[in-house]
Enzyme design. Structure first.
Site, PDB file in Angstrom:
ATOM      1  N   ARG A  32      -3.389  -0.100  11.119  1.00 40.65           N
ATOM      2  CA  ARG A  32      -3.213   0.998  10.175  1.00 40.65           C
ATOM      3  C   ARG A  32      -4.470   1.856  10.196  1.00 40.65           C
ATOM      4  NH1 ARG A  32      -1.463  -3.619   7.028  1.00 40.65           N
ATOM      5  NH2 ARG A  32       0.762  -3.496   6.508  1.00 40.65           N
ATOM      6  N   LYS A  77      -3.215  -4.509   3.609  1.00 40.10           N
ATOM      7  CA  LYS A  77      -2.778  -4.262   2.241  1.00 40.10           C
ATOM      8  C   LYS A  77      -2.919  -5.530   1.406  1.00 40.10           C
ATOM      9  CE  LYS A  77       0.421  -0.491   3.259  1.00 40.10           C
ATOM     10  NZ  LYS A  77       1.817   0.007   3.150  1.00 40.10           N
ATOM     11  N   HIS A 103      -0.251   6.549  12.508  1.00 35.30           N
ATOM     12  CA  HIS A 103       0.856   5.620  12.304  1.00 35.30           C
ATOM     13  C   HIS A 103       1.838   5.646  13.473  1.00 35.30           C
ATOM     14  CE1 HIS A 103       1.408   2.855   9.063  1.00 35.30           C
ATOM     15  NE2 HIS A 103       2.709   3.004   9.071  1.00 35.30           N
ATOM     16  N   ARG A 154       0.734   3.026  15.754  1.00 34.94           N
ATOM     17  CA  ARG A 154       1.120   1.712  15.217  1.00 34.94           C
ATOM     18  C   ARG A 154       2.610   1.458  15.445  1.00 34.94           C
ATOM     19  NH1 ARG A 154      -0.001  -2.305  11.222  1.00 34.94           N
ATOM     20  NH2 ARG A 154       1.589  -2.494   9.598  1.00 34.94           N
ATOM     21  N   HIS A 191       2.990  -7.416   7.916  1.00 37.01           N
ATOM     22  CA  HIS A 191       4.045  -7.134   6.944  1.00 37.01           C
ATOM     23  C   HIS A 191       4.304  -8.381   6.097  1.00 37.01           C
ATOM     24  CE1 HIS A 191       5.926  -3.677   9.526  1.00 37.01           C
ATOM     25  NE2 HIS A 191       4.917  -3.274   8.795  1.00 37.01           N
ATOM     26  N   TYR A 195      12.134  -1.862  13.405  1.00 34.68           N
ATOM     27  CA  TYR A 195      11.846  -1.758  14.836  1.00 34.68           C
ATOM     28  C   TYR A 195      12.958  -2.334  15.696  1.00 34.68           C
ATOM     29  CZ  TYR A 195       7.323  -0.403  13.121  1.00 34.68           C
ATOM     30  OH  TYR A 195       6.322   0.260  12.466  1.00 34.68           O
TER      31      TYR A 195
END
Length: 310
Positions: free
Chosen positions: A153, A177, A246, A249, A272, A281
């Site tokens: 990220r 995150k 992004h 990514r 994630h 994806y």
């Protein structure tokens, strides 16, 4: 244009902002987002001559929600806006300014799911192959190689320190995150690019600066600077479209899934928390498979030829 102090609910919004800043210790960036969302409520209240909280009912919030939707705001934007309003009204209830939350029960309209844009393998290779041996070129080359190599990220790239990357072990430790750390492999092209960059970094970085990537002033490079550099690289590399962090990514994730078909692996690499986030994806992978099918399968070829003659 009315100042924030002249708008309805100014006292209540300011008290809520102080609560978020002091007790919740939210960042200034997050506070600004709350203020923008609440300003929409304040401006609407001004146009409707609603001067106090108890005049803002469920129907008024519903009307404002519909108004914003008609003006082009998408589902995610409206969901975030409603969340900000609910938090504000909950705060008002605790303060005794309201008895019920007028935003409860309202839902933002769902936006059509958009697949993330990606580069194909050849385009990604074209983008990251940067020429030049000056500081900027070497730094930019290391940044784009590392982003594409490890699926970082933008915030993870910017916050990386020199000590976080192990070039001998070809790995990098990043903080994602929720302040969750994960260790990722680094490809050989990225390792080589970072090594070249580190050879000139010490000539530009301030003595006490821990950041891996620094600006010409010697400080940690900013998010906006990285975005601007990628836009310029897009033009220089003849990409035909702006490539944002992004997108690299997304391209990393798509290419990994195409090669491995291992959704759990890609989830782990991307950091994630929920695999449903990674499953987008699989749609990209299907698009790739469908394209290969259309070009390779004899019956698919026949169908396309027949379509062309109709």
């Amino acid at each position: 244009m009315l100042t924030p102090e002249a708008l309805p609910l100014a006292r209540e919004v300011e008290a809520f902002s102080q609560f978020l800043k002091i007790e919740k210790q939210l960042s200034e960036r997050t506070l600004d987002a709350y203020r923008r969302d609440l300003r929409k409520l304040q401006e609407y209240a001004h146009t409707r001559n609603l001067q106090s909280l108890d005049t803002i009912n469920h129907q008024e919030i519903r009307l404002l929600l519909a108004q914003q939707h008609r003006s082009g705001n998408g589902g995610k934007t409206l969901a975030r806006w409603l969340s900000a309003l609910r938090s504000f009204f909950r705060f008002a209830i605790k303060r005794g300014w309201l008895e019920a939350n007028p935003a409860d029960g309202l839902q933002a309209p769902k936006s059509p799911k958009k697949l993330p844009k990606t580069l194909d393998v050849d385009q990604a290779g074209q983008f990251v192959q940067l020429d030049g041996d000056d500081f900027i070129s070497l730094r930019d080359g290391a940044m784009v190689e590392l982003m594409y190599s490890s699926g970082l990220r933008l915030a993870e790239l910017v916050s990386t320190n020199v000590q976080d990357i192990d070039l001998t072990g070809a790995s990098i430790r990043v903080t994602g995150k929720g302040n969750k750390q994960r260790e990722l492999p680094v490809g050989r092209f990225a390792v080589a690019a970072v090594k070249r960059y580190l050879g000139v970094r010490e000539l530009h970085a301030n003595a006490t600066e821990p950041a891996l990537f620094v600006s010409q002033r010697g400080n940690r490079i900013s998010h906006r600077s990285v975005q601007a550099r990628l836009e310029q690289i897009s033009l220089r590399q003849g990409m035909g479209q702006p490539v944002h962090p992004h997108m690299l990514r997304h391209s990393f994730a798509s290419h990994m899934l195409e090669s491995s078909s291992d959704l759990r692996l890609v989830q782990e690499l991307l950091g994630h928390a929920n695999i449903s986030t990674t499953q987008v994806y699989t749609h990209l992978d299907f698009q790739h498979l469908a394209k290969v099918y259309d070009s390779a399968h004899p019956r698919a070829q026949r169908r396309r030829q027949d379509d062309d003659t109709e």
